[in-house]
Design an enzyme around this catalytic site. Structure first.
Site, short mmCIF file in Angstrom:
data_model
loop_
_atom_site.label_atom_id
_atom_site.label_comp_id
_atom_site.label_asym_id
_atom_site.label_seq_id
_atom_site.Cartn_x
_atom_site.Cartn_y
_atom_site.Cartn_z
N HIS A 43 -64.33 -2.22 -29.60
CA HIS A 43 -63.14 -1.68 -30.29
C HIS A 43 -61.91 -1.64 -29.39
O HIS A 43 -60.79 -1.50 -29.88
CB HIS A 43 -63.40 -0.25 -30.79
CG HIS A 43 -64.42 -0.16 -31.87
ND1 HIS A 43 -64.42 -0.95 -33.01
CD2 HIS A 43 -65.52 0.62 -31.99
CE1 HIS A 43 -65.45 -0.63 -33.79
NE2 HIS A 43 -66.14 0.30 -33.19
N ASP A 47 -72.82 -5.35 -34.56
CA ASP A 47 -72.62 -3.90 -34.59
C ASP A 47 -72.12 -3.54 -36.00
O ASP A 47 -71.41 -4.33 -36.63
CB ASP A 47 -71.58 -3.51 -33.54
CG ASP A 47 -71.38 -2.00 -33.45
OD1 ASP A 47 -71.87 -1.41 -32.49
OD2 ASP A 47 -70.75 -1.43 -34.37
N ASP A 56 -76.25 0.12 -34.70
CA ASP A 56 -75.89 1.17 -35.67
C ASP A 56 -75.93 0.68 -37.12
O ASP A 56 -75.60 1.42 -38.03
CB ASP A 56 -74.54 1.81 -35.33
CG ASP A 56 -73.53 0.85 -34.73
OD1 ASP A 56 -72.53 1.34 -34.18
OD2 ASP A 56 -73.74 -0.37 -34.82
C1 LIG Z 1 -60.86 7.48 -37.60
C2 LIG Z 1 -61.33 8.89 -37.52
N1 LIG Z 1 -60.57 9.95 -37.82
N2 LIG Z 1 -61.32 11.04 -37.65
C3 LIG Z 1 -60.85 12.42 -37.87
C4 LIG Z 1 -62.56 10.65 -37.21
C5 LIG Z 1 -63.68 11.56 -36.86
C6 LIG Z 1 -62.59 9.28 -37.14
N3 LIG Z 1 -63.68 8.48 -36.83
N4 LIG Z 1 -63.87 8.06 -35.67
C7 LIG Z 1 -64.90 7.18 -35.35
C8 LIG Z 1 -65.95 6.89 -36.23
C9 LIG Z 1 -66.95 6.01 -35.84
C10 LIG Z 1 -66.92 5.39 -34.59
C11 LIG Z 1 -67.99 4.42 -34.24
C12 LIG Z 1 -67.89 3.61 -33.19
C13 LIG Z 1 -68.92 2.58 -32.94
O1 LIG Z 1 -70.10 2.81 -32.94
N5 LIG Z 1 -68.51 1.35 -32.73
O2 LIG Z 1 -69.37 0.33 -32.57
C14 LIG Z 1 -65.87 5.70 -33.71
C15 LIG Z 1 -64.89 6.59 -34.09
ZN LIG Z 2 -70.71 0.61 -33.93
#
Ligand SMILES: Cc1nn(C)c(C)c1/N=N/c1ccc(/C=C/C(=O)NO)cc1
Ligand SMILES: [Zn+2]
Length: 369
Positions: free
Chosen positions: A143, A180, A268
Site C-alpha cells: 500500500h 493479497d 487475508d
Molecule cells: C480507511 C479507514 N478509515 N478508518 C476509520 C479505518 C479504520 C480505515 N481502515 N483502515 C484500514 C483497513 C484495512 C487495512 C488492511 C491492510 C492490509 O492488510 N493490506 O494488505 C488497512 C487499513
Molecule cells: Zn491485505
C-alpha cells in the site's frame, strides 16, 4: 526445486503498538485497547510452522540485508524517507502517514530490512542460486506510495525490489501478481506509467484502500493496459480465485512474457481472516501457486520471488503460507487441520457473479504485447 527463504527475528520487533486494533483506544468511543491487526504473532507463527513441519530443511535460508537509501529512493521521495528515519529516532516512533501505520523507535531500520529481504530474495532468484523464493518480511509494503506510508505499509518492498532487479540486475520485464485481499495500490502506482512492469491485483472489491482497484484502473500513458485489476465480490473462494488466475493472470503473463514474476503474497483472502470476507483455503493458495509456477516455467525459467504482505488470522495464515511454500519447494503437503472447517463453509465453487467480474477483465489481456 531449490526454494529460498527469508525470515529474520527483527521482523517480529516491528512495533505497531498495543492500542491500535484498527482504531486507537478511546474509552469515550467504547474502543478498548487491542493489539494491532498487523502484529508479529501471525508471521512468527507462520515461520514456526515452516520449522516444525520440517519444510525448513528443504529451503535455502537467505539472509536479509538493509536496503540502502539509493535502493529505497528508486520508489520513495527523499522527504518521505527522511521523515520516517527521523520519526524512527523518537522514543515513541511515528506513523507512515495515514494514522493506521504506526512504528516504534528503530522502525526505520526494520523497514529497510524488510525491503532488503525482498531484494535478497530477488537477487537469489535472478542469479540462479535458487529457483524461486519467499520473503517472510514485516512491515508489509504493497500500500505504500512514493511519499506516504499507509495500510500498515512503510516502504513498498516489492516495488523497491523490482526496480533493483531492473536497474542493478538488468532484468527488463517484470510481472507482479498481488493476491493479497486488499488492492495493491502502492505497487500499481509505482509502475503506473511504465509498460516494463505489469501489475495484476486480485482483491476483494473496494475493501481497502477505499475507492481503489476498479476494473477501469488500467495504468496511464505508456503504462496504459499494463495494470490489471480484478475486484472480486465478497465470499469468493478457491474456485473463484482459480478462475481469475486461469482467465486473467496466466494468459496475461503468457502474453507479457516477463523475465521475472514477483508476487505480493498476502493471506487475508483466507476463509478465517478478520479483515476481509473471502473464502480461500490453504488448498486454494497451493493451487494458485502451482498455476503461477507453471506459467513462470513457461516464460522465465520458473523465476518467482514472493514478498509477504497481509494476513491476520494467527491460526490460519501459517497453514496458508506453508501450502504456498510447499508448492514452491515441490514438497509434500503437510495436512491442514482446519480443512474440515473451511471447506465446510459454502461458496467454495465459482459463482456466476464472480465469473462475471473476471469476464469483464479477461478481454484486456489481448492488449498486452
Ligand atoms: C480507511 C479507514 N478509515 N478508518 C476509520 C479505518 C479504520 C480505515 N481502515 N483502515 C484500514 C483497513 C484495512 C487495512 C488492511 C491492510 C492490509 O492488510 N493490506 O494488505 C488497512 C487499513
Ligand atoms: Zn491485505
Amino acid at each position: 526445486m531449490t526454494t529460498g527463504y527469508v525470515y529474520h527475528e527483527l521482523f517480529g520487533w516491528h512495533d505497531t503498538g498495543t492500542n491500535v486494533g484498527l482504531l486507537p483506544a478511546d474509552p469515550a468511543a467504547g474502543l478498548q485497547p487491542f493489539v494491532h491487526f498487523e502484529n508479529a504473532e501471525t508471521k512468527r507463527r507462520m515461520h514456526e510452522l515452516i520449522v516444525v513441519s520440517g519444510l525448513i530443511d528443504r529451503l535455502e535460508r537467505i539472509r536479509p540485508v538493509h536496503a540502502s537509501e539509493e535502493q529505497i529512493l528508486r520508489v520513495h521521495t527523499e522527504a518521505y524517507l527522511e521523515r520516517i528515519r527521523s520519526e524512527s529516532r523518537l522514543p515513541k516512533g511515528g506513523d507512515g502517514g495515514d494514522g493506521f501505520t504506526p512504528f516504534g523507535q528503530g522502525g526505520y531500520q526494520i523497514a529497510t530490512l524488510a525491503a532488503g529481504g525482498v531484494i535478497a530474495a530477488v537477487d537469489a532468484v535472478v542469479s540462479g542460486a535458487v529457483d524461486n523464493a519467499y520473503a517472510l518480511v514485516r512491515p508489509p509494503g504493497h500500500h505504500a506510495v512514493a511519499d506516504l506510508g499507509m495500510g500498515f505499509c512503510l516502504f513498498s518492498n516489492l516495488a523497491i525490489a523490482a526496480r533493483h532487479a531492473q536497474q542493478a540486475l538488468g532484468v527488463e520485464r517484470i510481472a507482479v501478481v498481488d493476491w493479497d485481499v486488499h488492492h495493491g495500490n502502492g505497487t500499481q502506482a509505482a509502475f503506473e506509467d511504465d509498460p516494463s512492469v505489469l501489475t495484476i491485483s486480485l482483491h476483494q472489491d473496494n475493501v481497502f484502500p477505499p475507492n481503489s482497484g476498479s476494473v477501469e484502473e488500467r495504468g496511464t500513458g505508456a503504462g496504459h493496459g499494463y495494470a490489471l485489476n480484478v475486484p472480486l465480490p465478497p465470499g469468493t473462494g478457491d474456485y473463484g480465485y482459480l478462475y481469475a488466475m486461469d482467465q486473467v493472470v496466466v494468459p496475461a503473463i503468457r502474453a507479457f512474457q516477463p523475465d521475472l514474476v514477483l508476487v505480493a503474497s498476502g493471506f487475508d483472502a483466507s476463509a478465517m481472516d478478520p479483515l476481509a470476507r473471502q473464502l480461500v483455503t490453504s488448498e486454494g493458495y497451493r493451487m494458485l501457486t502451482e498455476r503461477l509456477m507453471a506459467v513462470a516455467e513457461e516464460t522465465c525459467d520458473g523465476r518467482i520471488a514472493m514478498s509477504h504482505e497481509g494476513g491476520y488470522s494467527p491460526v490460519y495464515v501459517p497453514f496458508c503460507g506453508l501450502a504456498v511454500m510447499e508448492a514452491l519447494a515441490g514438497a509434500p503437503a503437510f495436512p491442514d487441520p482446519y480443512a474440515p472447517i473451511v471447506t465446510g463453509f459454502a461458496g467454495r465453487d465459482l459463482q456466476p457473479h464472480q465469473q462475471a467480474t473476471v469476464d469483464r477483465v479477461s478481454p484486456f489481456v489481448a492488449d498486452l504485447t
